[in-house]
Scaffold this motif. Structure first.
Motif, PDB file in Angstrom:
ATOM      1  N   ARG A 159      -7.782  -6.143   4.786  1.00 24.19           N
ATOM      2  CA  ARG A 159      -6.330  -6.085   4.588  1.00 24.19           C
ATOM      3  C   ARG A 159      -5.589  -6.614   5.809  1.00 24.19           C
ATOM      4  O   ARG A 159      -4.653  -7.397   5.697  1.00 24.19           O
ATOM      5  CB  ARG A 159      -5.939  -4.640   4.278  1.00 24.19           C
ATOM      6  CG  ARG A 159      -4.456  -4.436   3.989  1.00 24.19           C
ATOM      7  CD  ARG A 159      -3.692  -3.952   5.208  1.00 24.19           C
ATOM      8  NE  ARG A 159      -2.274  -3.735   4.879  1.00 24.19           N
ATOM      9  CZ  ARG A 159      -1.367  -3.426   5.771  1.00 24.19           C
ATOM     10  NH1 ARG A 159      -1.679  -3.325   7.052  1.00 24.19           N
ATOM     11  NH2 ARG A 159      -0.093  -3.236   5.407  1.00 24.19           N
TER      12      ARG A 159
ATOM     13  N   VAL B  92      -9.638   5.547   0.529  1.00 27.28           N
ATOM     14  CA  VAL B  92     -10.914   4.857   0.324  1.00 27.28           C
ATOM     15  C   VAL B  92     -12.075   5.686   0.870  1.00 27.28           C
ATOM     16  O   VAL B  92     -13.165   5.708   0.278  1.00 27.28           O
ATOM     17  CB  VAL B  92     -10.901   3.440   0.934  1.00 27.28           C
ATOM     18  CG1 VAL B  92     -10.983   3.475   2.445  1.00 27.28           C
ATOM     19  CG2 VAL B  92     -12.037   2.605   0.368  1.00 27.28           C
TER      20      VAL B  92
ATOM     21  N   ILE C  91       0.846  -1.191   0.000  1.00 32.46           N
ATOM     22  CA  ILE C  91       0.000   0.000   0.000  1.00 32.46           C
ATOM     23  C   ILE C  91       0.885   1.246   0.000  1.00 32.46           C
ATOM     24  O   ILE C  91       1.824   1.355   0.781  1.00 32.46           O
ATOM     25  CB  ILE C  91      -0.933   0.002   1.224  1.00 32.46           C
ATOM     26  CG1 ILE C  91      -1.983  -1.097   1.083  1.00 32.46           C
ATOM     27  CG2 ILE C  91      -1.624   1.357   1.378  1.00 32.46           C
ATOM     28  CD1 ILE C  91      -2.803  -1.318   2.333  1.00 32.46           C
TER      29      ILE C  91
ATOM     30  N   ARG D 186      -0.957   1.884  -8.148  1.00 34.31           N
ATOM     31  CA  ARG D 186      -1.029   1.537  -6.735  1.00 34.31           C
ATOM     32  C   ARG D 186      -2.381   0.878  -6.484  1.00 34.31           C
ATOM     33  O   ARG D 186      -3.374   1.219  -7.138  1.00 34.31           O
ATOM     34  CB  ARG D 186      -0.874   2.769  -5.841  1.00 34.31           C
ATOM     35  CG  ARG D 186       0.500   3.418  -5.923  1.00 34.31           C
ATOM     36  CD  ARG D 186       0.615   4.621  -4.999  1.00 34.31           C
ATOM     37  NE  ARG D 186       1.952   5.195  -5.069  1.00 34.31           N
ATOM     38  CZ  ARG D 186       2.356   6.233  -4.353  1.00 34.31           C
ATOM     39  NH1 ARG D 186       1.520   6.834  -3.519  1.00 34.31           N
ATOM     40  NH2 ARG D 186       3.592   6.689  -4.465  1.00 34.31           N
ATOM     41  N   TYR D 187      -2.421  -0.050  -5.523  1.00 32.00           N
ATOM     42  CA  TYR D 187      -3.663  -0.741  -5.185  1.00 32.00           C
ATOM     43  C   TYR D 187      -4.010  -0.500  -3.728  1.00 32.00           C
ATOM     44  O   TYR D 187      -3.144  -0.528  -2.850  1.00 32.00           O
ATOM     45  CB  TYR D 187      -3.539  -2.243  -5.457  1.00 32.00           C
ATOM     46  CG  TYR D 187      -3.602  -2.581  -6.929  1.00 32.00           C
ATOM     47  CD1 TYR D 187      -4.809  -2.870  -7.544  1.00 32.00           C
ATOM     48  CD2 TYR D 187      -2.447  -2.586  -7.706  1.00 32.00           C
ATOM     49  CE1 TYR D 187      -4.865  -3.168  -8.893  1.00 32.00           C
ATOM     50  CE2 TYR D 187      -2.500  -2.873  -9.060  1.00 32.00           C
ATOM     51  CZ  TYR D 187      -3.712  -3.163  -9.645  1.00 32.00           C
ATOM     52  OH  TYR D 187      -3.768  -3.450 -10.986  1.00 32.00           O
ATOM     53  N   TYR D 188      -5.294  -0.253  -3.493  1.00 32.42           N
ATOM     54  CA  TYR D 188      -5.805  -0.043  -2.140  1.00 32.42           C
ATOM     55  C   TYR D 188      -6.961  -1.011  -1.887  1.00 32.42           C
ATOM     56  O   TYR D 188      -7.618  -1.468  -2.823  1.00 32.42           O
ATOM     57  CB  TYR D 188      -6.298   1.394  -1.960  1.00 32.42           C
ATOM     58  CG  TYR D 188      -5.209   2.428  -2.122  1.00 32.42           C
ATOM     59  CD1 TYR D 188      -4.407   2.810  -1.051  1.00 32.42           C
ATOM     60  CD2 TYR D 188      -4.972   3.026  -3.357  1.00 32.42           C
ATOM     61  CE1 TYR D 188      -3.405   3.758  -1.195  1.00 32.42           C
ATOM     62  CE2 TYR D 188      -3.977   3.974  -3.525  1.00 32.42           C
ATOM     63  CZ  TYR D 188      -3.196   4.339  -2.433  1.00 32.42           C
ATOM     64  OH  TYR D 188      -2.203   5.270  -2.591  1.00 32.42           O
TER      65      TYR D 188
ATOM     66  N   GLN E  45       0.803   3.314   6.109  1.00 31.93           N
ATOM     67  CA  GLN E  45       0.049   2.621   5.066  1.00 31.93           C
ATOM     68  C   GLN E  45      -1.436   2.551   5.410  1.00 31.93           C
ATOM     69  O   GLN E  45      -2.303   2.754   4.546  1.00 31.93           O
ATOM     70  CB  GLN E  45       0.601   1.207   4.874  1.00 31.93           C
ATOM     71  CG  GLN E  45       1.984   1.157   4.238  1.00 31.93           C
ATOM     72  CD  GLN E  45       2.472  -0.273   4.060  1.00 31.93           C
ATOM     73  OE1 GLN E  45       2.472  -1.062   5.003  1.00 31.93           O
ATOM     74  NE2 GLN E  45       2.880  -0.603   2.848  1.00 31.93           N
TER      75      GLN E  45
ATOM     76  N   ASP F  87       0.632  11.891  -2.396  1.00 37.42           N
ATOM     77  CA  ASP F  87      -0.177  10.685  -2.212  1.00 37.42           C
ATOM     78  C   ASP F  87      -1.438  10.665  -3.060  1.00 37.42           C
ATOM     79  O   ASP F  87      -1.847   9.614  -3.552  1.00 37.42           O
ATOM     80  CB  ASP F  87      -0.563  10.533  -0.727  1.00 37.42           C
ATOM     81  CG  ASP F  87       0.655  10.278   0.150  1.00 37.42           C
ATOM     82  OD1 ASP F  87       1.551   9.541  -0.291  1.00 37.42           O
ATOM     83  OD2 ASP F  87       0.704  10.827   1.266  1.00 37.42           O
ATOM     84  N   CYS F  88      -2.078  11.810  -3.217  1.00 37.02           N
ATOM     85  CA  CYS F  88      -3.380  11.836  -3.908  1.00 37.02           C
ATOM     86  C   CYS F  88      -3.490  13.089  -4.759  1.00 37.02           C
ATOM     87  O   CYS F  88      -3.256  14.205  -4.264  1.00 37.02           O
ATOM     88  CB  CYS F  88      -4.517  11.778  -2.882  1.00 37.02           C
ATOM     89  SG  CYS F  88      -6.173  11.856  -3.597  1.00 37.02           S
TER      90      CYS F  88
ATOM     91  N   GLU G  64      -2.957   6.025   4.912  1.00 36.60           N
ATOM     92  CA  GLU G  64      -3.127   6.344   3.492  1.00 36.60           C
ATOM     93  C   GLU G  64      -4.297   5.576   2.892  1.00 36.60           C
ATOM     94  O   GLU G  64      -5.135   6.152   2.186  1.00 36.60           O
ATOM     95  CB  GLU G  64      -1.841   6.041   2.717  1.00 36.60           C
ATOM     96  CG  GLU G  64      -1.948   6.380   1.238  1.00 36.60           C
ATOM     97  CD  GLU G  64      -0.635   6.269   0.495  1.00 36.60           C
ATOM     98  OE1 GLU G  64      -0.660   6.080  -0.741  1.00 36.60           O
ATOM     99  OE2 GLU G  64       0.432   6.384   1.136  1.00 36.60           O
ATOM    100  N   ASN G  65      -4.393   4.279   3.155  1.00 34.48           N
ATOM    101  CA  ASN G  65      -5.504   3.480   2.627  1.00 34.48           C
ATOM    102  C   ASN G  65      -6.833   4.002   3.157  1.00 34.48           C
ATOM    103  O   ASN G  65      -7.807   4.144   2.410  1.00 34.48           O
ATOM    104  CB  ASN G  65      -5.329   2.015   3.008  1.00 34.48           C
ATOM    105  CG  ASN G  65      -6.173   1.064   2.178  1.00 34.48           C
ATOM    106  OD1 ASN G  65      -5.677   0.107   1.581  1.00 34.48           O
ATOM    107  ND2 ASN G  65      -7.487   1.304   2.115  1.00 34.48           N
TER     108      ASN G  65
ATOM    109  N   ILE H  86     -10.423  -4.709  -4.028  1.00 40.78           N
ATOM    110  CA  ILE H  86      -9.366  -3.719  -4.173  1.00 40.78           C
ATOM    111  C   ILE H  86      -9.747  -2.732  -5.266  1.00 40.78           C
ATOM    112  O   ILE H  86     -10.684  -2.965  -6.033  1.00 40.78           O
ATOM    113  CB  ILE H  86      -8.007  -4.380  -4.537  1.00 40.78           C
ATOM    114  CG1 ILE H  86      -8.151  -5.202  -5.820  1.00 40.78           C
ATOM    115  CG2 ILE H  86      -7.488  -5.234  -3.386  1.00 40.78           C
ATOM    116  CD1 ILE H  86      -6.855  -5.785  -6.347  1.00 40.78           C
TER     117      ILE H  86
END
Length: 380
Positions: free
Chosen positions: A276, A302, A215, A267-269, A294, A329-330, A297-298, A248
């Motif tokens: 998770r 989300v 993540i 990237r995968y969340y 991590q 990050d975003c 951030e996830n 995901i």
């Protein structure tokens, strides 16, 4: 008694009950679709009928393509809810017949696998379907039910255990861990495993475990294939199915005009942090963990995704990173503007070298730090 959380989607579903339209409600298993539909029945003044397409008697009638039998299913109901609609052969064609023959009826069809139900309804219901996704319970929904002070005081709980309704409603950590284990071990992947050619649940779980440790980092498909001793095409197929079954989701790199921007890898969340943490068997308190950044951030990515979708805000989301390790990050592209967000669990600032380079490349952009002091504005 299980607490009923205020779901943000309820008023939107009610407003979407229009003549000549079918409301399609997607979402992972055990996320609360059935509960939400039954709450809608209690809220809505229409004469309602709820049927489960897992029951053979209804499945046969709903796949009959006979207006008489379909009319018998509807009866005198003004609102018909078909749960697990992907079980019905030719469900799209039969829903079209019902909409055409009984224009007064409002219809909701739910499904836990978007790839299955979407394939069955997309062509017959072109222009007739309104689609919504129900996610695990959001922080906003928790806050609106429990109050801001309580939900904020339990932030660590949501970061560790996630938002599946059964988990949120359970105060016993041992039971929470068992319930999450059951989700990971069976029902979460049932829709995937039922597809032709998918027989190895252990491969899917091992793939997800690798993603769980990555993540916030770019994922190399080639590296995943090597680690799992699988073909690249198989990895890509599994990733696609896991996205379509709401386990995901992928975020791509943003690049517009710099050669040194990374844009090829994704990237995968996880849609749910509890899933998770169950995959890696780590429910330790945050003070004992090395992956708090991590988790944070996830959680923020989300929850922002839920907020955007529930509000109908059409946003393109990315991350930004250069080959010399500058990253944000975003990134959101919205209304012709570029908004950048950097996530920090502990106190800190956006690195000057990062903000300077990004602002130089995209002078009209806005950068903001999201931490524990202001995260609620970002995700609510």
């Amino acid at each position: 008694m299980t607490m009923l959380y205020n779901r943000s989607l309820l008023p939107k579903l009610i407003n979407a009950l229009l003549p000549g339209k079918v409301v399609v409600l997607y979402g992972p298993r055990q996320v609360g679709k059935t509960t939400l539909c039954k709450e809608l029945i209690d809220t809505c003044p229409l004469r309602s009928k709820f049927i489960n397409a897992d029951e053979l008697i209804y499945r046969e009638a709903l796949s009959s393509q006979s207006s008489q039998r379909l009319g018998e299913v509807l009866g005198n109901a003004e609102l018909l809810i078909i749960d697990e609609a992907q079980r019905v052969p030719e469900i799209g064609l039969n829903l079209k017949i019902m909409v055409d023959m009984f224009p007064h009826a409002k219809i909701i069809a739910t499904g836990s696998s978007s790839f299955d139900l979407a394939n069955r309804i997309s062509e017959p219901l072109t222009g007739r379907a309104l689609t919504y996704i129900l996610f695990p319970i959001s922080y906003r929904e928790i806050s609106e039910t429990l109050g801001k002070l309580v939900s904020r005081s339990q932030l660590e709980r949501w970061l560790i255990w996630g938002g599946y309704p059964a988990i949120v409603s359970t105060d016993n950590p041992v039971l929470r861990e068992q319930l999450l284990g059951n989700l990971v071990g069976s029902s979460l992947y049932r829709d995937i495993l039922e597809l032709d050619g998918i027989r190895r649940s252990d491969k899917i779980i091992n793939l997800l475990r690798l993603l769980a440790f990555q993540i916030g980092s770019e994922v190399s498909i080639a590296e995943l294939a090597t680690n799992l001793a699988m073909h690249r095409q198989t990895i890509e197929k599994y990733l696609d199915l896991l996205e379509k079954s709401f386990v995901i989701f992928r975020v791509d790199g943003f690049s517009r005009n710099l050669r040194k921007e990374i844009s090829k890898n994704s990237r995968y969340y996880f849609y749910d942090i509890g899933i998770r943490n169950s995959l890696i068997q780590n429910f330790n308190p945050l003070a004992l963990r090395q992956d708090v950044g991590q988790l944070w951030e996830n959680f923020l990515v989300v929850e922002r995704r839920k907020a955007n979708q529930y509000s109908g805000r059409m946003v393109n989301s990315y991350f930004w990173r250069t080959y010399d390790q500058k990253e944000i990050d975003c990134i959101e592209e919205f209304g012709g503007k570029l908004l950048g967000y950097e996530f920090k669990w502990t106190a800190g600032n956006i690195r000057k070298t990062v903000s300077n380079e990004f602002s130089l490349a995209y002078p009209e952009s806005i950068l903001q730090l999201i931490n524990r002091d202001n995260f609620e504005d970002f995700i609510m």
